[in-house]
Design an enzyme around this catalytic site. Structure first.
Site, PDB file in Angstrom:
ATOM      1  N   ARG A  63       0.775  -1.096   0.029  1.00 51.72           N
ATOM      2  CA  ARG A  63       0.137  -0.134  -0.040  1.00 51.72           C
ATOM      3  C   ARG A  63       0.869   1.261   0.048  1.00 51.72           C
ATOM      4  O   ARG A  63       0.501   2.289  -0.629  1.00 51.72           O
ATOM      5  CB  ARG A  63      -0.925  -0.220   1.276  1.00 51.72           C
ATOM      6  CG  ARG A  63      -1.948   1.235   1.208  1.00 51.72           C
ATOM      7  CD  ARG A  63      -3.156   0.429   2.269  1.00 51.72           C
ATOM      8  NE  ARG A  63      -4.093   1.812   2.323  1.00 51.72           N
ATOM      9  CZ  ARG A  63      -3.920   2.507   3.311  1.00 51.72           C
ATOM     10  NH1 ARG A  63      -3.504   2.220   4.453  1.00 51.72           N
ATOM     11  NH2 ARG A  63      -4.838   3.428   3.433  1.00 51.72           N
ATOM     12  N   HIS A 111       0.609   4.213  -2.861  1.00 53.84           N
ATOM     13  CA  HIS A 111       0.240   5.432  -2.177  1.00 53.84           C
ATOM     14  C   HIS A 111       1.372   6.399  -2.812  1.00 53.84           C
ATOM     15  O   HIS A 111       1.108   7.789  -3.005  1.00 53.84           O
ATOM     16  CB  HIS A 111      -0.045   5.563  -0.781  1.00 53.84           C
ATOM     17  CG  HIS A 111      -1.551   5.255  -0.465  1.00 53.84           C
ATOM     18  ND1 HIS A 111      -1.956   5.584   0.225  1.00 53.84           N
ATOM     19  CD2 HIS A 111      -2.225   4.262  -1.066  1.00 53.84           C
ATOM     20  CE1 HIS A 111      -3.534   4.987   0.522  1.00 53.84           C
ATOM     21  NE2 HIS A 111      -3.473   4.183  -0.448  1.00 53.84           N
ATOM     22  N   ASP A 112       2.552   5.868  -2.586  1.00 50.66           N
ATOM     23  CA  ASP A 112       3.789   6.841  -3.047  1.00 50.66           C
ATOM     24  C   ASP A 112       3.693   7.221  -4.480  1.00 50.66           C
ATOM     25  O   ASP A 112       3.658   8.051  -5.075  1.00 50.66           O
ATOM     26  CB  ASP A 112       5.056   6.335  -2.836  1.00 50.66           C
ATOM     27  CG  ASP A 112       6.226   6.704  -3.293  1.00 50.66           C
ATOM     28  OD1 ASP A 112       6.258   8.143  -3.164  1.00 50.66           O
ATOM     29  OD2 ASP A 112       7.463   6.354  -3.676  1.00 50.66           O
ATOM     30  N   ASP A 153       8.454   8.507  -6.004  1.00 47.29           N
ATOM     31  CA  ASP A 153       9.612   9.442  -5.388  1.00 47.29           C
ATOM     32  C   ASP A 153       9.955   9.429  -3.931  1.00 47.29           C
ATOM     33  O   ASP A 153      10.575  10.177  -3.542  1.00 47.29           O
ATOM     34  CB  ASP A 153       9.593  10.769  -6.287  1.00 47.29           C
ATOM     35  CG  ASP A 153       8.439  11.441  -5.341  1.00 47.29           C
ATOM     36  OD1 ASP A 153       7.428  10.643  -4.671  1.00 47.29           O
ATOM     37  OD2 ASP A 153       8.271  12.728  -5.386  1.00 47.29           O
ATOM     38  N   SER A 179       7.941  10.450  -1.678  1.00 42.66           N
ATOM     39  CA  SER A 179       7.475  11.633  -1.183  1.00 42.66           C
ATOM     40  C   SER A 179       6.422  11.266  -0.180  1.00 42.66           C
ATOM     41  O   SER A 179       6.336  12.056   1.061  1.00 42.66           O
ATOM     42  CB  SER A 179       6.733  12.599  -2.175  1.00 42.66           C
ATOM     43  OG  SER A 179       5.653  11.774  -2.781  1.00 42.66           O
ATOM     44  N   GLU A 224       2.134  14.455   2.686  1.00 42.24           N
ATOM     45  CA  GLU A 224       1.036  13.527   2.032  1.00 42.24           C
ATOM     46  C   GLU A 224       0.687  12.597   3.519  1.00 42.24           C
ATOM     47  O   GLU A 224      -0.255  12.087   3.482  1.00 42.24           O
ATOM     48  CB  GLU A 224       1.903  12.643   1.040  1.00 42.24           C
ATOM     49  CG  GLU A 224       2.230  13.464  -0.117  1.00 42.24           C
ATOM     50  CD  GLU A 224       2.917  12.475  -1.170  1.00 42.24           C
ATOM     51  OE1 GLU A 224       2.886  11.295  -1.184  1.00 42.24           O
ATOM     52  OE2 GLU A 224       3.605  13.286  -1.896  1.00 42.24           O
ATOM     53  N   ASN A 226      -3.741   8.304   4.116  1.00 45.05           N
ATOM     54  CA  ASN A 226      -2.345   7.834   4.635  1.00 45.05           C
ATOM     55  C   ASN A 226      -2.100   7.721   5.950  1.00 45.05           C
ATOM     56  O   ASN A 226      -1.244   7.321   6.423  1.00 45.05           O
ATOM     57  CB  ASN A 226      -1.410   8.617   3.926  1.00 45.05           C
ATOM     58  CG  ASN A 226      -0.928   8.661   2.383  1.00 45.05           C
ATOM     59  OD1 ASN A 226      -1.201   7.484   1.803  1.00 45.05           O
ATOM     60  ND2 ASN A 226      -0.654   9.528   1.870  1.00 45.05           N
ATOM     61  N   PRO A 243      -6.699   7.053  -5.306  1.00 47.06           N
ATOM     62  CA  PRO A 243      -8.105   6.545  -5.576  1.00 47.06           C
ATOM     63  C   PRO A 243      -8.911   6.425  -4.282  1.00 47.06           C
ATOM     64  O   PRO A 243      -8.259   5.590  -3.286  1.00 47.06           O
ATOM     65  CB  PRO A 243      -8.067   5.354  -6.470  1.00 47.06           C
ATOM     66  CG  PRO A 243      -6.636   5.290  -7.085  1.00 47.06           C
ATOM     67  CD  PRO A 243      -5.916   6.268  -5.974  1.00 47.06           C
ATOM     68  N   HIS A 267      -5.647  -6.329  -2.758  1.00 41.85           N
ATOM     69  CA  HIS A 267      -6.503  -6.370  -1.700  1.00 41.85           C
ATOM     70  C   HIS A 267      -6.831  -7.663  -1.113  1.00 41.85           C
ATOM     71  O   HIS A 267      -7.551  -7.991  -0.268  1.00 41.85           O
ATOM     72  CB  HIS A 267      -7.945  -5.672  -2.088  1.00 41.85           C
ATOM     73  CG  HIS A 267      -8.074  -4.264  -2.098  1.00 41.85           C
ATOM     74  ND1 HIS A 267      -9.133  -3.651  -2.497  1.00 41.85           N
ATOM     75  CD2 HIS A 267      -6.932  -3.417  -1.922  1.00 41.85           C
ATOM     76  CE1 HIS A 267      -8.852  -2.235  -2.465  1.00 41.85           C
ATOM     77  NE2 HIS A 267      -7.497  -2.266  -2.247  1.00 41.85           N
ATOM     78  N   THR A 268      -5.864  -8.638  -1.723  1.00 44.73           N
ATOM     79  CA  THR A 268      -6.088 -10.120  -1.263  1.00 44.73           C
ATOM     80  C   THR A 268      -5.357 -10.219   0.240  1.00 44.73           C
ATOM     81  O   THR A 268      -5.360 -11.195   0.862  1.00 44.73           O
ATOM     82  CB  THR A 268      -5.561 -11.052  -2.236  1.00 44.73           C
ATOM     83  OG1 THR A 268      -5.679 -12.451  -1.760  1.00 44.73           O
ATOM     84  CG2 THR A 268      -4.144 -11.027  -2.318  1.00 44.73           C
TER      85      THR A 268
END
Length: 327
Positions: A63, A67-68, A75, A77, A89, A95, A164, A194-195
């Site tokens: 995850r 999300h990065d 990068d 961040s 972030e 997050n 998303p 998501h498993t």
């Protein structure tokens, strides 16, 4: 060759190489082979050691990488801390439930001892995602190209705009992935992540209690037996503490059960159920019911995701510490 044709071919080559940079053209296998030969071994050793004693880490690193990459590209961040003048972030709602930062710091500390200023935090995140998921198989299950460099900007607003949402319908999901040059196929394949992992009640409980605003009804597309079970875990719309497995059958095993659950209308989030509302996406779900197809395709989609807007060459920096930019 005439001058016009020659000029046209040169234009094509230049344009193609620019595209390559945008989508990870400068990433390659064993980027650190000469500059830090033990880099990937060090990452794997620490990650496997930590996963052996904490089976929730693979979902966290997968995850974190996702999300990065979806915010400003891959990068690192997402690792930066807020400052007096900037909310990073990390502070964005999606997050707040990220974890594993301490393990990334442990890896970075060891790499800095071995090869100071060489291995980027962005590459560490990409490798940690792969290595943590691969621990269960005791071998790497997808290839990670390296050579990313670290960004110096991290804004809460960028995270809200780009990650998303679990409440997205199919159209919004498709658009979100398309902005990152990822296809519907990638969307479905990567949803298979998501498993493993868990979901907080407040990100899906409206499907149980208030699907149509004001009607106190349940989402008719949600399996009624599964919905009844979820209600025993999430007893109100306001519950933002309780967590439930995203794959109730094998929540700690990386497999293709997510797609089997989906076909039984047991996708946890609205964004999971949305994959069955589009013919192309549903066809892909059906293909991924074959376990080997899922593993093959997941590796390919992860490679594409891991190349989103990467900083390479002289762009960005190699952070000395992953949570702060270099001074």
């Amino acid at each position: 060759m005439n001058a016009k044709l020659s000029s046209f071919l040169i234009s094509i080559v230049v344009f193609g190489s620019l595209l390559g940079v945008c989508h990870g053209g400068e990433l390659r296998k064993h980027f650190y082979k000469d500059s830090c030969p033990l880099a990937e071994d060090i990452v794997k050793e620490i990650i496997w050691k930590r996963v052996a004693s904490n089976s929730t880490l693979p979902a966290k690193f997968l995850r974190m990488h996702f999300h990065d990459c979806f915010v400003r590209g891959c990068d690192a961040s997402v690792l930066l801390d807020s400052t007096a003048n900037n909310q990073a972030e990390k502070e964005a709602t999606p997050n707040l439930s990220l974890g594993g930062f301490d393990v990334i710091d442990e890896v970075k500390t060891e790499l800095e001892k071995t090869c100071p200023g060489v291995v980027s935090c962005a590459d560490i995140v990409a490798l940690a995602a792969r290595d943590s998921v691969s621990y269960q198989f005791q071998r790497p299950i997808w290839e990670v190209l390296t050579g990313r460099r670290d960004g110096s900007i991290s804004r809460i607003s960028d995270a809200f705009r780009n990650i998303p949402s679990p409440f997205f319908n199919f159209s919004s999901l498709k658009q979100s992935f398309a902005k990152k040059s990822l296809t519907v196929h990638d969307l479905v394949v990567l949803s298979g992540g998501h498993t493993i992992g868990v979901g907080h009640c407040n990100f899906f409980s409206q499907r149980l209690y208030n699907f149509t605003a004001g009607k106190n009804d349940a989402d008719p597309s949600l399996n009624s037996t599964y919905a009844a079970f979820l209600k025993t875990q999430c007893k109100s719309l306001s519950n933002n503490i309780t967590i439930v497995p995203m794959d109730p059958g094998s929540p700690l095993s990386f497999d293709n059960n997510y797609f089997k659950n989906l076909k039984l209308n047991q996708g946890l989030f609205q964004s999971d159920a949305a994959l069955l509302t589009n013919k192309e996406a549903t066809n892909t779900v059906d293909e991924l019911l074959d376990s080997q197809d899922f593993f093959t395709e997941f590796g390919q989609s992860m490679k594409r995701m891991g190349a989103i807007d990467v900083l390479t060459g002289s762009l960005g920096e190699i952070r000395q510490k992953c949570n702060v930019v270099n001074s």
